[in-house]
Motif scaffolding. Structure first.
Motif, PDB file in Angstrom:
ATOM      1  N   ASP A   1       0.822  -1.205   0.000  1.00  0.00           N
ATOM      2  CA  ASP A   1       0.000   0.000   0.000  1.00  0.00           C
ATOM      3  C   ASP A   1       0.864   1.266   0.000  1.00  0.00           C
ATOM      4  O   ASP A   1       0.546   2.245   0.643  1.00  0.00           O
ATOM      5  CB  ASP A   1      -0.970  -0.012   1.185  1.00  0.00           C
ATOM      6  CG  ASP A   1      -2.166   0.901   0.956  1.00  0.00           C
ATOM      7  OD1 ASP A   1      -2.521   1.135  -0.216  1.00  0.00           O
ATOM      8  OD2 ASP A   1      -2.717   1.405   1.951  1.00  0.00           O
ATOM      9  N   PHE A   2       2.003   1.204  -0.710  1.00  0.00           N
ATOM     10  CA  PHE A   2       2.899   2.336  -0.931  1.00  0.00           C
ATOM     11  C   PHE A   2       3.523   2.879   0.365  1.00  0.00           C
ATOM     12  O   PHE A   2       3.837   4.058   0.451  1.00  0.00           O
ATOM     13  CB  PHE A   2       2.176   3.464  -1.693  1.00  0.00           C
ATOM     14  CG  PHE A   2       1.531   2.991  -2.959  1.00  0.00           C
ATOM     15  CD1 PHE A   2       2.298   2.739  -4.084  1.00  0.00           C
ATOM     16  CD2 PHE A   2       0.165   2.777  -3.023  1.00  0.00           C
ATOM     17  CE1 PHE A   2       1.713   2.282  -5.256  1.00  0.00           C
ATOM     18  CE2 PHE A   2      -0.426   2.319  -4.195  1.00  0.00           C
ATOM     19  CZ  PHE A   2       0.347   2.070  -5.312  1.00  0.00           C
ATOM     20  N   GLN A   3       3.712   2.014   1.340  1.00  0.00           N
ATOM     21  CA  GLN A   3       4.251   2.460   2.624  1.00  0.00           C
ATOM     22  C   GLN A   3       5.781   2.438   2.676  1.00  0.00           C
ATOM     23  O   GLN A   3       6.391   3.369   3.180  1.00  0.00           O
ATOM     24  CB  GLN A   3       3.681   1.593   3.761  1.00  0.00           C
ATOM     25  CG  GLN A   3       2.186   1.748   3.939  1.00  0.00           C
ATOM     26  CD  GLN A   3       1.769   3.181   4.194  1.00  0.00           C
ATOM     27  OE1 GLN A   3       2.287   3.826   5.093  1.00  0.00           O
ATOM     28  NE2 GLN A   3       0.864   3.691   3.380  1.00  0.00           N
ATOM     29  N   ASN A   4       6.405   1.374   2.201  1.00  0.00           N
ATOM     30  CA  ASN A   4       7.860   1.230   2.315  1.00  0.00           C
ATOM     31  C   ASN A   4       8.588   1.971   1.193  1.00  0.00           C
ATOM     32  O   ASN A   4       8.108   2.057   0.073  1.00  0.00           O
ATOM     33  CB  ASN A   4       8.261  -0.254   2.275  1.00  0.00           C
ATOM     34  CG  ASN A   4       7.817  -0.982   3.518  1.00  0.00           C
ATOM     35  OD1 ASN A   4       7.762  -0.422   4.599  1.00  0.00           O
ATOM     36  ND2 ASN A   4       7.460  -2.244   3.359  1.00  0.00           N
ATOM     37  N   HIS A   5       9.781   2.470   1.540  1.00  0.00           N
ATOM     38  CA  HIS A   5      10.661   3.088   0.557  1.00  0.00           C
ATOM     39  C   HIS A   5      11.586   2.015  -0.002  1.00  0.00           C
ATOM     40  O   HIS A   5      12.227   1.297   0.748  1.00  0.00           O
ATOM     41  CB  HIS A   5      11.538   4.172   1.212  1.00  0.00           C
ATOM     42  CG  HIS A   5      10.833   5.447   1.463  1.00  0.00           C
ATOM     43  ND1 HIS A   5       9.781   5.571   2.330  1.00  0.00           N
ATOM     44  CD2 HIS A   5      11.042   6.687   0.951  1.00  0.00           C
ATOM     45  CE1 HIS A   5       9.365   6.817   2.352  1.00  0.00           C
ATOM     46  NE2 HIS A   5      10.112   7.522   1.526  1.00  0.00           N
ATOM     47  N   HIS A   6      11.650   1.921  -1.322  1.00  0.00           N
ATOM     48  CA  HIS A   6      12.590   1.033  -1.996  1.00  0.00           C
ATOM     49  C   HIS A   6      13.634   1.937  -2.637  1.00  0.00           C
ATOM     50  O   HIS A   6      13.339   2.669  -3.581  1.00  0.00           O
ATOM     51  CB  HIS A   6      11.869   0.164  -3.032  1.00  0.00           C
ATOM     52  CG  HIS A   6      10.773  -0.662  -2.438  1.00  0.00           C
ATOM     53  ND1 HIS A   6      10.998  -1.929  -1.935  1.00  0.00           N
ATOM     54  CD2 HIS A   6       9.458  -0.403  -2.239  1.00  0.00           C
ATOM     55  CE1 HIS A   6       9.867  -2.415  -1.468  1.00  0.00           C
ATOM     56  NE2 HIS A   6       8.920  -1.510  -1.641  1.00  0.00           N
ATOM     57  N   GLU A   7      14.842   1.909  -2.088  1.00  0.00           N
ATOM     58  CA  GLU A   7      15.889   2.860  -2.470  1.00  0.00           C
ATOM     59  C   GLU A   7      16.376   2.652  -3.901  1.00  0.00           C
ATOM     60  O   GLU A   7      16.581   1.521  -4.345  1.00  0.00           O
ATOM     61  CB  GLU A   7      17.074   2.748  -1.512  1.00  0.00           C
ATOM     62  CG  GLU A   7      16.749   3.130  -0.076  1.00  0.00           C
ATOM     63  CD  GLU A   7      16.324   4.575   0.102  1.00  0.00           C
ATOM     64  OE1 GLU A   7      16.891   5.464  -0.579  1.00  0.00           O
ATOM     65  OE2 GLU A   7      15.422   4.818   0.913  1.00  0.00           O
ATOM     66  N   LEU A   8      16.576   3.772  -4.607  1.00  0.00           N
ATOM     67  CA  LEU A   8      17.164   3.772  -5.946  1.00  0.00           C
ATOM     68  C   LEU A   8      18.543   4.422  -5.939  1.00  0.00           C
ATOM     69  O   LEU A   8      19.332   4.214  -6.848  1.00  0.00           O
ATOM     70  CB  LEU A   8      16.255   4.532  -6.922  1.00  0.00           C
ATOM     71  CG  LEU A   8      14.892   3.915  -7.185  1.00  0.00           C
ATOM     72  CD1 LEU A   8      13.984   4.893  -7.922  1.00  0.00           C
ATOM     73  CD2 LEU A   8      15.036   2.623  -7.985  1.00  0.00           C
ATOM     74  N   GLY A   9      18.823   5.230  -4.914  1.00  0.00           N
ATOM     75  CA  GLY A   9      20.110   5.908  -4.810  1.00  0.00           C
ATOM     76  C   GLY A   9      19.925   7.351  -4.381  1.00  0.00           C
ATOM     77  O   GLY A   9      18.810   7.855  -4.282  1.00  0.00           O
ATOM     78  N   ALA A  10      21.053   8.012  -4.107  1.00  0.00           N
ATOM     79  CA  ALA A  10      21.034   9.412  -3.676  1.00  0.00           C
ATOM     80  C   ALA A  10      22.099  10.194  -4.430  1.00  0.00           C
ATOM     81  O   ALA A  10      23.152   9.654  -4.781  1.00  0.00           O
ATOM     82  CB  ALA A  10      21.274   9.504  -2.168  1.00  0.00           C
ATOM     83  N   ILE A  11      21.803  11.455  -4.680  1.00  0.00           N
ATOM     84  CA  ILE A  11      22.731  12.352  -5.370  1.00  0.00           C
ATOM     85  C   ILE A  11      22.900  13.601  -4.520  1.00  0.00           C
ATOM     86  O   ILE A  11      21.918  14.212  -4.094  1.00  0.00           O
ATOM     87  CB  ILE A  11      22.212  12.731  -6.769  1.00  0.00           C
ATOM     88  CG1 ILE A  11      22.095  11.484  -7.654  1.00  0.00           C
ATOM     89  CG2 ILE A  11      23.124  13.769  -7.425  1.00  0.00           C
ATOM     90  CD1 ILE A  11      21.470  11.745  -9.008  1.00  0.00           C
ATOM     91  N   TYR A  12      24.154  13.974  -4.293  1.00  0.00           N
ATOM     92  CA  TYR A  12      24.449  15.163  -3.502  1.00  0.00           C
ATOM     93  C   TYR A  12      24.189  16.415  -4.320  1.00  0.00           C
ATOM     94  O   TYR A  12      24.554  16.493  -5.500  1.00  0.00           O
ATOM     95  CB  TYR A  12      25.912  15.137  -3.045  1.00  0.00           C
ATOM     96  CG  TYR A  12      26.307  16.339  -2.214  1.00  0.00           C
ATOM     97  CD1 TYR A  12      25.820  16.506  -0.925  1.00  0.00           C
ATOM     98  CD2 TYR A  12      27.154  17.310  -2.738  1.00  0.00           C
ATOM     99  CE1 TYR A  12      26.175  17.599  -0.161  1.00  0.00           C
ATOM    100  CE2 TYR A  12      27.527  18.408  -1.983  1.00  0.00           C
ATOM    101  CZ  TYR A  12      27.022  18.557  -0.700  1.00  0.00           C
ATOM    102  OH  TYR A  12      27.379  19.650   0.052  1.00  0.00           O
TER     103      TYR A  12
END
Length: 197
Positions: free
Chosen positions: A175-186
């Protein structure tokens, strides 16, 4: 071209070709031909559009790889639209190297979960969120009009570290609760501009 004319043309092309020619492809073609107004553009005849549809119906095999490739092109366009002219030049290279491959993996994982007849109904949304909205694009089922995946980017500001763009997605499975990480950019120490600016 006026904005309302462009939107009307997009809807018309989408309806007549049932997605075989995306509005983005048509606009690229129009720009390549240096058309500046509708008087110089000949709209496709209904017969041609239906002819293309009939050719499509004759193809009995759905191509998942082509489906993913088309979604990826649209995802990249939607992402750059969200970044706007101020953010895109700064993060574009890292986005292509880090985030896009992870978006592709997420789309491939999604494609495996659906039978072909359901997969054909999946489409990408047309408008990213502006301002401070996290939404980049959603994948939704046209048949049910329900989202399947939601791709977001959040601005993080850890103490003493500056600003980061955290790319992630949500899925209908939880139900769109969890975050599935794709990465981060500074980004930088200073506050980033609003999206689509």
């Amino acid at each position: 071209m006026n904005n309302w004319v462009r939107k009307t043309l997009f809807v018309l092309v989408s309806v007549l070709t049932f997605g075989l020619v995306t509005p983005t492809q048509l606009m690229d073609h129009i720009k390549a031909e240096n058309f500046t107004d509708l008087d110089t553009f000949e709209s496709p005849s209904t017969e041609n559009a239906y002819g293309q549809l009939n050719n499509f119906e004759e193809e009995s095999e759905f191509n998942r790889d082509k489906f993913i490739e088309d979604l990826m092109k649209q995802a990249e366009i939607q992402s750059y639209q969200k970044f706007g002219t101020k953010i895109k030049p700064v993060i574009e290279n890292e986005f292509k190297e880090i985030i896009l491959p992870n978006i592709e993996s997420a789309l491939e994982d999604m494609a495996i979960q659906f039978p072909e007849e359901d997969l054909k109904n999946l489409t990408i949304t047309e408008q990213p969120g502006a301002g401070h909205s996290e939404k980049i694009f959603n994948i939704k089922n046209r048949g049910t009009d329900k989202d399947v995946l939601r791709f977001h980017v959040r601005r993080d500001n850890p103490p003493q570290e500056g600003y980061w763009f955290n790319f992630h997605y949500h899925t209908y499975h939880d139900d769109f609760q969890n975050h599935h990480e794709l990465g981060a950019i500074y980004w930088a120490k200073n506050t980033p501009p609003k999206w689509m600016s």
